[in-house]
Write a protein that holds these residues in place. Sequence first.
Motif, PDB file in Angstrom:
ATOM      1  N   TYR A 130      72.523  77.409  43.587  1.00 35.31           N
ATOM      2  CA  TYR A 130      73.018  78.913  43.224  1.00 35.31           C
ATOM      3  C   TYR A 130      73.797  79.583  44.265  1.00 35.31           C
ATOM      4  CZ  TYR A 130      70.032  77.250  39.797  1.00 35.31           C
ATOM      5  OH  TYR A 130      69.072  76.351  38.870  1.00 35.31           O
ATOM      6  N   TYR A 163      77.980  68.899  51.987  1.00 35.18           N
ATOM      7  CA  TYR A 163      77.428  68.813  50.644  1.00 35.18           C
ATOM      8  C   TYR A 163      76.332  67.746  50.574  1.00 35.18           C
ATOM      9  CZ  TYR A 163      77.114  67.925  45.592  1.00 35.18           C
ATOM     10  OH  TYR A 163      76.682  67.963  44.392  1.00 35.18           O
ATOM     11  N   ARG A 164      75.215  68.419  50.370  1.00 34.39           N
ATOM     12  CA  ARG A 164      73.867  67.476  50.241  1.00 34.39           C
ATOM     13  C   ARG A 164      73.975  66.571  51.275  1.00 34.39           C
ATOM     14  NH1 ARG A 164      73.369  70.951  47.305  1.00 34.39           N
ATOM     15  NH2 ARG A 164      72.130  70.858  45.318  1.00 34.39           N
ATOM     16  N   TYR A 195      77.133  82.704  41.159  1.00 35.97           N
ATOM     17  CA  TYR A 195      76.944  81.644  40.264  1.00 35.97           C
ATOM     18  C   TYR A 195      76.454  82.428  38.954  1.00 35.97           C
ATOM     19  CZ  TYR A 195      75.425  76.988  39.249  1.00 35.97           C
ATOM     20  OH  TYR A 195      75.241  75.619  38.626  1.00 35.97           O
ATOM     21  N   LYS A 226      65.813  74.745  33.045  1.00 37.71           N
ATOM     22  CA  LYS A 226      66.575  73.238  32.968  1.00 37.71           C
ATOM     23  C   LYS A 226      65.917  72.174  33.756  1.00 37.71           C
ATOM     24  CE  LYS A 226      70.950  74.396  33.751  1.00 37.71           C
ATOM     25  NZ  LYS A 226      72.263  74.860  34.276  1.00 37.71           N
ATOM     26  N   SER A 238      68.590  66.427  41.167  1.00 38.90           N
ATOM     27  CA  SER A 238      69.688  65.885  40.753  1.00 38.90           C
ATOM     28  C   SER A 238      69.524  64.422  41.307  1.00 38.90           C
ATOM     29  CB  SER A 238      70.896  66.672  41.276  1.00 38.90           C
ATOM     30  OG  SER A 238      70.841  67.777  40.827  1.00 38.90           O
ATOM     31  N   PHE A 240      72.328  62.214  40.866  1.00 35.63           N
ATOM     32  CA  PHE A 240      73.876  62.005  41.527  1.00 35.63           C
ATOM     33  C   PHE A 240      74.295  63.382  42.157  1.00 35.63           C
ATOM     34  CE2 PHE A 240      73.155  58.951  38.079  1.00 35.63           C
ATOM     35  CZ  PHE A 240      73.268  57.723  38.753  1.00 35.63           C
ATOM     36  N   ASN A 242      77.517  65.777  42.793  1.00 31.40           N
ATOM     37  CA  ASN A 242      78.776  66.232  41.884  1.00 31.40           C
ATOM     38  C   ASN A 242      79.911  65.601  42.595  1.00 31.40           C
ATOM     39  OD1 ASN A 242      77.640  67.592  39.902  1.00 31.40           O
ATOM     40  ND2 ASN A 242      77.301  69.281  41.226  1.00 31.40           N
ATOM     41  N   TYR A 263      85.258  72.649  39.249  1.00 38.07           N
ATOM     42  CA  TYR A 263      85.001  73.663  40.081  1.00 38.07           C
ATOM     43  C   TYR A 263      85.894  73.697  41.157  1.00 38.07           C
ATOM     44  CZ  TYR A 263      80.304  73.808  37.985  1.00 38.07           C
ATOM     45  OH  TYR A 263      79.357  73.603  37.396  1.00 38.07           O
ATOM     46  N   TRP A 276      77.746  67.002  33.381  1.00 41.12           N
ATOM     47  CA  TRP A 276      78.688  66.755  32.195  1.00 41.12           C
ATOM     48  C   TRP A 276      79.164  65.422  31.982  1.00 41.12           C
ATOM     49  CZ3 TRP A 276      83.355  65.550  30.554  1.00 41.12           C
ATOM     50  CH2 TRP A 276      83.833  66.269  29.407  1.00 41.12           C
ATOM     51  N   ASP A 279      76.400  63.349  30.606  1.00 40.29           N
ATOM     52  CA  ASP A 279      76.263  63.950  28.929  1.00 40.29           C
ATOM     53  C   ASP A 279      77.271  63.463  28.283  1.00 40.29           C
ATOM     54  OD1 ASP A 279      74.887  65.377  27.180  1.00 40.29           O
ATOM     55  OD2 ASP A 279      75.356  67.397  28.034  1.00 40.29           O
ATOM     56  N   LYS A 284      71.777  61.383  27.628  1.00 39.22           N
ATOM     57  CA  LYS A 284      70.598  62.229  27.476  1.00 39.22           C
ATOM     58  C   LYS A 284      69.555  61.690  26.599  1.00 39.22           C
ATOM     59  CE  LYS A 284      71.967  67.091  28.255  1.00 39.22           C
ATOM     60  NZ  LYS A 284      72.399  68.245  27.648  1.00 39.22           N
ATOM     61  N   GLN A 297      69.026  68.013  30.921  1.00 41.02           N
ATOM     62  CA  GLN A 297      70.041  68.003  32.023  1.00 41.02           C
ATOM     63  C   GLN A 297      70.335  66.554  32.413  1.00 41.02           C
ATOM     64  OE1 GLN A 297      72.146  68.218  34.220  1.00 41.02           O
ATOM     65  NE2 GLN A 297      71.499  70.004  35.589  1.00 41.02           N
ATOM     66  N   ALA A 298      71.222  66.226  32.102  1.00 41.91           N
ATOM     67  CA  ALA A 298      71.616  64.689  32.240  1.00 41.91           C
ATOM     68  C   ALA A 298      71.776  64.145  33.529  1.00 41.91           C
ATOM     69  CB  ALA A 298      72.929  64.434  31.394  1.00 41.91           C
ATOM     70  N   GLU A 334      72.100  60.983  44.685  1.00 43.22           N
ATOM     71  CA  GLU A 334      71.826  62.252  45.776  1.00 43.22           C
ATOM     72  C   GLU A 334      70.586  61.550  46.431  1.00 43.22           C
ATOM     73  OE1 GLU A 334      69.695  65.841  45.355  1.00 43.22           O
ATOM     74  OE2 GLU A 334      71.822  66.610  44.867  1.00 43.22           O
TER      75      GLU A 334
HETATM   76  N1  EPU Z   1      76.124  70.072  32.157  1.00 45.05           N
HETATM   77  C1  EPU Z   1      76.424  69.575  31.002  1.00 45.05           C
HETATM   78  N2  EPU Z   1      75.408  68.634  30.518  1.00 45.05           N
HETATM   79  C2  EPU Z   1      74.037  68.348  31.220  1.00 45.05           C
HETATM   80  C3  EPU Z   1      74.174  68.802  32.669  1.00 45.05           C
HETATM   81  C4  EPU Z   1      75.171  69.782  32.924  1.00 45.05           C
HETATM   82  O1  EPU Z   1      77.138  69.642  30.146  1.00 45.05           O
HETATM   83  O2  EPU Z   1      73.388  67.354  30.759  1.00 45.05           O
HETATM   84  C5  EPU Z   1      77.075  71.200  32.732  1.00 45.05           C
HETATM   85  C6  EPU Z   1      76.391  72.568  32.437  1.00 45.05           C
HETATM   86  O3  EPU Z   1      76.271  73.193  31.450  1.00 45.05           O
HETATM   87  C7  EPU Z   1      77.183  73.070  33.615  1.00 45.05           C
HETATM   88  C8  EPU Z   1      77.431  72.093  34.511  1.00 45.05           C
HETATM   89  O4  EPU Z   1      77.394  71.044  33.893  1.00 45.05           O
HETATM   90  O5  EPU Z   1      78.367  73.777  33.196  1.00 45.05           O
HETATM   91  C9  EPU Z   1      76.834  71.997  36.030  1.00 45.05           C
HETATM   92  O6  EPU Z   1      75.093  72.031  35.872  1.00 45.05           O
HETATM   93  P1  EPU Z   1      74.363  72.990  36.591  1.00 45.05           P
HETATM   94  O7  EPU Z   1      74.961  74.375  36.589  1.00 45.05           O
HETATM   95  O8  EPU Z   1      73.044  72.659  35.940  1.00 45.05           O
HETATM   96  O9  EPU Z   1      74.283  72.499  37.962  1.00 45.05           O
HETATM   97  P2  EPU Z   1      74.558  70.984  38.399  1.00 45.05           P
HETATM   98  O10 EPU Z   1      75.995  70.621  38.783  1.00 45.05           O
HETATM   99  O11 EPU Z   1      73.923  70.025  37.401  1.00 45.05           O
HETATM  100  C10 EPU Z   1      73.911  71.587  40.964  1.00 45.05           C
HETATM  101  C11 EPU Z   1      72.943  70.969  41.930  1.00 45.05           C
HETATM  102  C12 EPU Z   1      71.614  71.436  41.715  1.00 45.05           C
HETATM  103  C13 EPU Z   1      71.465  73.010  41.761  1.00 45.05           C
HETATM  104  C14 EPU Z   1      72.547  73.488  40.703  1.00 45.05           C
HETATM  105  C15 EPU Z   1      72.548  75.001  40.852  1.00 45.05           C
HETATM  106  C16 EPU Z   1      74.123  68.953  42.881  1.00 45.05           C
HETATM  107  C17 EPU Z   1      73.933  67.439  42.641  1.00 45.05           C
HETATM  108  N3  EPU Z   1      72.957  69.443  42.033  1.00 45.05           N
HETATM  109  O12 EPU Z   1      73.469  70.931  39.657  1.00 45.05           O
HETATM  110  O13 EPU Z   1      70.711  70.904  43.134  1.00 45.05           O
HETATM  111  O14 EPU Z   1      70.226  73.386  41.659  1.00 45.05           O
HETATM  112  O15 EPU Z   1      73.979  73.025  41.014  1.00 45.05           O
HETATM  113  O16 EPU Z   1      73.244  75.221  42.172  1.00 45.05           O
HETATM  114  O17 EPU Z   1      74.545  69.544  43.637  1.00 45.05           O
HETATM  115  C18 EPU Z   1      69.462  68.939  43.513  1.00 45.05           C
HETATM  116  O18 EPU Z   1      70.232  68.888  44.442  1.00 45.05           O
HETATM  117  O19 EPU Z   1      68.438  68.189  43.326  1.00 45.05           O
HETATM  118  C19 EPU Z   1      69.594  70.116  42.679  1.00 45.05           C
HETATM  119  C20 EPU Z   1      68.821  70.285  41.582  1.00 45.05           C
END
Ligand code: EPU
Length: 338
Positions: A130, A163-164, A195, A226, A238, A240, A242, A263, A276, A279, A284, A297-298, A334
């Motif tokens: 966030y 980043y990570r 965020y 989520k 997570s 993997f 991003n 982004y 995404w 997914d 999923k 959350q894929a 990751e």
């Molecule tokens: N999305 C989909 N389908 C899915 C999953 C995600 O369409 O199945 C879309 C979401 O709708 C959103 C975008 O992908 O538009 C990003 O998803 P989300 O905001 O949930 O964040 P994320 O990129 O999946 C990252 C971190 C998380 C952290 C969140 C919030 C990484 C790898 N993961 O997740 O960190 O909590 O942002 O900042 O950077 C972790 O590192 O273990 C972790 C949970």
Amino acid sequence: MQIESGVSLKPYNTFGLPAVAQTLVRVTCDADVRRVVDHPTLGRAPKFILGGGSNIILTRDMPQAVLKVEVQGKRLVDERADAWIVEAGAGENWHEFVMWTLAQGWPGLENLALIPGTVGAAPVQNIGAYGLELKDRFESLDVVDLVTGRGATLHAPICAFAYRDSVFKHSLAGRGVITRVRLRLPKAWIPVLGYLELERKRAETGIAHPTPQQVADWVCAIRRAKLPDPALLGNAGSFFKNPVVTPEQCRDIIGRDPAVVHYPMADGSVKLAAGWLIDACGWKGKAVGGAAVYEKQALVLVNRGGAIGSEVITLARAIQESVYGRFGIRLEPEPVIV
Ligand code: EPU
């Protein structure tokens, strides 16, 4: 220092994967690390450093000596004109530490609430969520070298946070035990609310100027909606990272898949939402044995019960191949695969 043999690591990794440590050593202070270094057999043996086990995938039994870091303690070490410097033992639970700082009236870590794992593991992968990363609040850490037994205090430049990622995943991997971490919490608190989902909470609640505790509550609510609670459904967050691509690559993907979540980064590159991409490939709910892609959350792989490490790896590889096949992007895991 406590040495045990034939210890099941299942309770010590949040994915709940089965593996046995031939030798497990509980380390509760810097002197314990030095005792390991000076020990007649342990001193030379290969070692694996275990924190909260929230970012590892265990694929086999551990012939190395597993050092379980259990250094405790939380305290204010310095109060400067502009910031509080707060220290915690590497074995402290990260979320409890965040909540403790808030209760003391030292905000700044609230966006990182509810991240599983220990304080000592936080700098290793530069935890983030966030809009905030550990590096944004990092002051220094103490580490004890596993070869020489010497202690050192490291500051941000040596830690090479990204980043990570950090130096502890590369040249210092397995080289030293982090025993304490210090964070710098600015007195002039400015909430980090950029965020999208936090902005949404602000709009929903009508609270334009939330308190640090309110931000923490929002973050916890977003995460709970989520992300699976590892106590109920094994997972490593997570699975993997991003992926970061060039603007050309991104344009190419948008040309084919206009909906791709992306982004733009400060350096001109573009970060894509791996969740995404996975997914979009229809993953999923798909499973290999006990390992499955989380339904909500894929990006998160979960243990539906009885999963073994090789099933997690098989599932992860299949996901990587399918994302590569469709988007030409290689996803990088990751967690640390052991
Ligand atoms: N999305 C989909 N389908 C899915 C999953 C995600 O369409 O199945 C879309 C979401 O709708 C959103 C975008 O992908 O538009 C990003 O998803 P989300 O905001 O949930 O964040 P994320 O990129 O999946 C990252 C971190 C998380 C952290 C969140 C919030 C990484 C790898 N993961 O997740 O960190 O909590 O942002 O900042 O950077 C972790 O590192 O273990 C972790 C949970």
